[in-house]
Design a protein around this motif. Structure first.
Motif, PDB file in Angstrom:
ATOM      1  N   THR A 133       0.795  -1.174  -0.011  1.00 41.46           N
ATOM      2  CA  THR A 133       0.029  -0.027  -0.085  1.00 41.46           C
ATOM      3  C   THR A 133       0.796   1.395   0.036  1.00 41.46           C
ATOM      4  O   THR A 133       0.654   2.292  -0.739  1.00 41.46           O
ATOM      5  CB  THR A 133      -0.923   0.123   1.245  1.00 41.46           C
ATOM      6  N   ASP A 134       1.815   1.201   0.826  1.00 43.52           N
ATOM      7  CA  ASP A 134       2.873   2.447   0.633  1.00 43.52           C
ATOM      8  C   ASP A 134       3.566   2.715  -0.631  1.00 43.52           C
ATOM      9  O   ASP A 134       3.712   3.624  -1.179  1.00 43.52           O
ATOM     10  CB  ASP A 134       4.036   2.068   1.633  1.00 43.52           C
ATOM     11  N   ARG A 135       3.947   1.481  -1.355  1.00 41.09           N
ATOM     12  CA  ARG A 135       4.284   1.598  -2.725  1.00 41.09           C
ATOM     13  C   ARG A 135       3.585   2.401  -3.616  1.00 41.09           C
ATOM     14  O   ARG A 135       3.801   2.897  -4.523  1.00 41.09           O
ATOM     15  CB  ARG A 135       4.816   0.167  -3.267  1.00 41.09           C
ATOM     16  N   LYS A 136       2.211   1.842  -3.597  1.00 42.65           N
ATOM     17  CA  LYS A 136       1.239   2.541  -4.742  1.00 42.65           C
ATOM     18  C   LYS A 136       0.890   3.798  -4.264  1.00 42.65           C
ATOM     19  O   LYS A 136       0.610   4.532  -5.142  1.00 42.65           O
ATOM     20  CB  LYS A 136      -0.144   1.481  -4.038  1.00 42.65           C
ATOM     21  N   SER A 137       0.913   4.241  -3.031  1.00 46.95           N
ATOM     22  CA  SER A 137       0.712   5.574  -2.748  1.00 46.95           C
ATOM     23  C   SER A 137       1.826   6.430  -3.126  1.00 46.95           C
ATOM     24  O   SER A 137       1.776   7.466  -3.551  1.00 46.95           O
ATOM     25  CB  SER A 137       0.491   5.794  -1.228  1.00 46.95           C
ATOM     26  N   VAL A 138       3.152   5.922  -3.219  1.00 46.18           N
ATOM     27  CA  VAL A 138       4.119   6.761  -3.406  1.00 46.18           C
ATOM     28  C   VAL A 138       4.408   6.890  -5.097  1.00 46.18           C
ATOM     29  O   VAL A 138       4.548   7.795  -5.540  1.00 46.18           O
ATOM     30  CB  VAL A 138       5.790   5.903  -3.161  1.00 46.18           C
ATOM     31  N   VAL A 139       3.970   5.743  -5.827  1.00 49.91           N
ATOM     32  CA  VAL A 139       3.993   5.738  -7.178  1.00 49.91           C
ATOM     33  C   VAL A 139       2.832   6.277  -7.754  1.00 49.91           C
ATOM     34  O   VAL A 139       2.415   7.049  -8.204  1.00 49.91           O
ATOM     35  CB  VAL A 139       4.193   4.397  -7.667  1.00 49.91           C
TER      36      VAL A 139
END
Length: 139
Positions: A133-139
């Motif tokens: 979820t963190d990766r999706k919010s950064v990208v």
């Protein structure tokens, strides 16, 4: 380039009485069919070139030494009365310093505990800095 092609890793991982390895498909001989292979990779590929790490690590060590040396030289160059003022200011606010250190330590432990994930194959817990979820919010 046989090194770049992903190959199955032969294993005997048995976690909690369950063999999580998949049998190999019949390819060449009946003896190969009796083995089992874990079809997983142990870690993701790092996109940072190793040469960059070779340059960053000594630079980080040097900067730590330089900062430490700078603070030590600054402390030695202070006159005695000024050192006393600094020490009394630190003693006067020691509760705040202790609270800040414990709060930072507690936040670090909480971050570590919330970012542990269990691998589905081996059942081992590992630290993941960024969740999906963190990766999706950064990208």
């Amino acid at each position: 380039m046989f090194l770049l092609r992903p190959r199955p890793i032969f294993c005997a991982f048995i976690t909690k009485g369950v063999n999580r390895c998949k049998p190999l498909p019949r390819v060449r001989s009946p003896t190969q069919n009796s083995r089992s292979a874990c079809l997983f990779s142990t870690s993701e590929r790092r996109n940072l070139h190793p040469l960059i790490w070779v340059l960053i690590r000594p630079l980080a060590k040097f900067s730590a030494v330089a900062v430490g040396r700078g603070v030590r030289k600054w402390w030695k160059s202070l006159p005695k009365d000024r050192k006393g003022v600094v020490i009394t200011a630190l003693k006067r606010h020691k509760i705040k310093w202790a609270f800040g250190i414990f709060a930072a330590g507690g936040a670090g432990i909480a971050y570590y505990e919330t970012h542990l994930q269990e691998t589905p194959l081996t059942g081992r817990k590992r630290f993941i800095a960024f969740n999906s979820t963190d990766r999706k919010s950064v990208v």
